[in-house]
Write a protein that holds these residues in place. Sequence first.
Motif, PDB file in Angstrom:
ATOM      1  N   ASP A 256      42.088  51.330  43.004  1.00 24.89           N
ATOM      2  CA  ASP A 256      43.471  51.071  42.653  1.00 24.89           C
ATOM      3  C   ASP A 256      43.741  50.371  41.622  1.00 24.89           C
ATOM      4  O   ASP A 256      43.132  49.220  41.379  1.00 24.89           O
ATOM      5  N   ASN A 257      44.936  50.582  41.003  1.00 27.02           N
ATOM      6  CA  ASN A 257      45.240  50.056  39.718  1.00 27.02           C
ATOM      7  C   ASN A 257      45.306  48.408  40.008  1.00 27.02           C
ATOM      8  O   ASN A 257      45.330  47.579  39.348  1.00 27.02           O
ATOM      9  N   ASN A 258      46.203  48.029  41.217  1.00 28.71           N
ATOM     10  CA  ASN A 258      46.457  46.635  41.526  1.00 28.71           C
ATOM     11  C   ASN A 258      44.981  45.857  41.645  1.00 28.71           C
ATOM     12  O   ASN A 258      44.890  44.746  41.350  1.00 28.71           O
ATOM     13  N   ILE A 259      43.819  46.579  42.279  1.00 24.49           N
ATOM     14  CA  ILE A 259      42.621  45.778  42.186  1.00 24.49           C
ATOM     15  C   ILE A 259      42.234  45.669  40.751  1.00 24.49           C
ATOM     16  O   ILE A 259      41.773  44.546  40.433  1.00 24.49           O
TER      17      ILE A 259
ATOM     18  N   ILE B  96      43.878  45.068  38.044  1.00 19.68           N
ATOM     19  CA  ILE B  96      44.842  44.020  37.450  1.00 19.68           C
ATOM     20  C   ILE B  96      44.179  42.805  38.234  1.00 19.68           C
ATOM     21  O   ILE B  96      44.251  41.785  37.462  1.00 19.68           O
ATOM     22  N   LYS B  97      44.085  42.709  39.479  1.00 20.94           N
ATOM     23  CA  LYS B  97      43.576  41.326  40.127  1.00 20.94           C
ATOM     24  C   LYS B  97      42.189  40.999  39.391  1.00 20.94           C
ATOM     25  O   LYS B  97      41.901  39.995  39.427  1.00 20.94           O
TER      26      LYS B  97
END
Length: 142
Positions: free
Chosen positions: A54-57, A59-60
């Motif tokens: 996932d892109n959110n992961i 970025i995190k």
Amino acid sequence: FSSFIFFFSSRRRHTRYISVTGVQTCALPIFFGSLIIGLTFVISIALIYSDEVDNNILIKMLLVITIGGILGSLIDTILGATWQATYTCPSCNKITEKSFHQHQSSIKTKHHSGFKLLNNDAVNFISGTLSSLVAIGLFVVL
């Protein structure tokens, strides 16, 4: 120069001296170095696991790696300036981080300050371990 840790002024460089100017000068390279390492990792993960991540992961991960790198550098600097062992060479009276001074390996230096067991390698290990643990904790919390 004003010391960042010990709050004194000095005209010459000292092994335990951390200046505000020095911290400011190193801030950008440390940030960009951490960011480049984070980007390299995140891009590699994105390329290898393109369908599964996932892109959110990502970025995190980038945020945590960048903060971890900056924190590791700060911990290293502060431990090195406050607790790392320093020695005085009896031959030339220079303060060094080595138990033997470089001009003659047969001359053993005398303990000057800091903890004898906390040499530069130990400071690097501690700062790397602490910053990694904080980064892991930050990743879990975010």
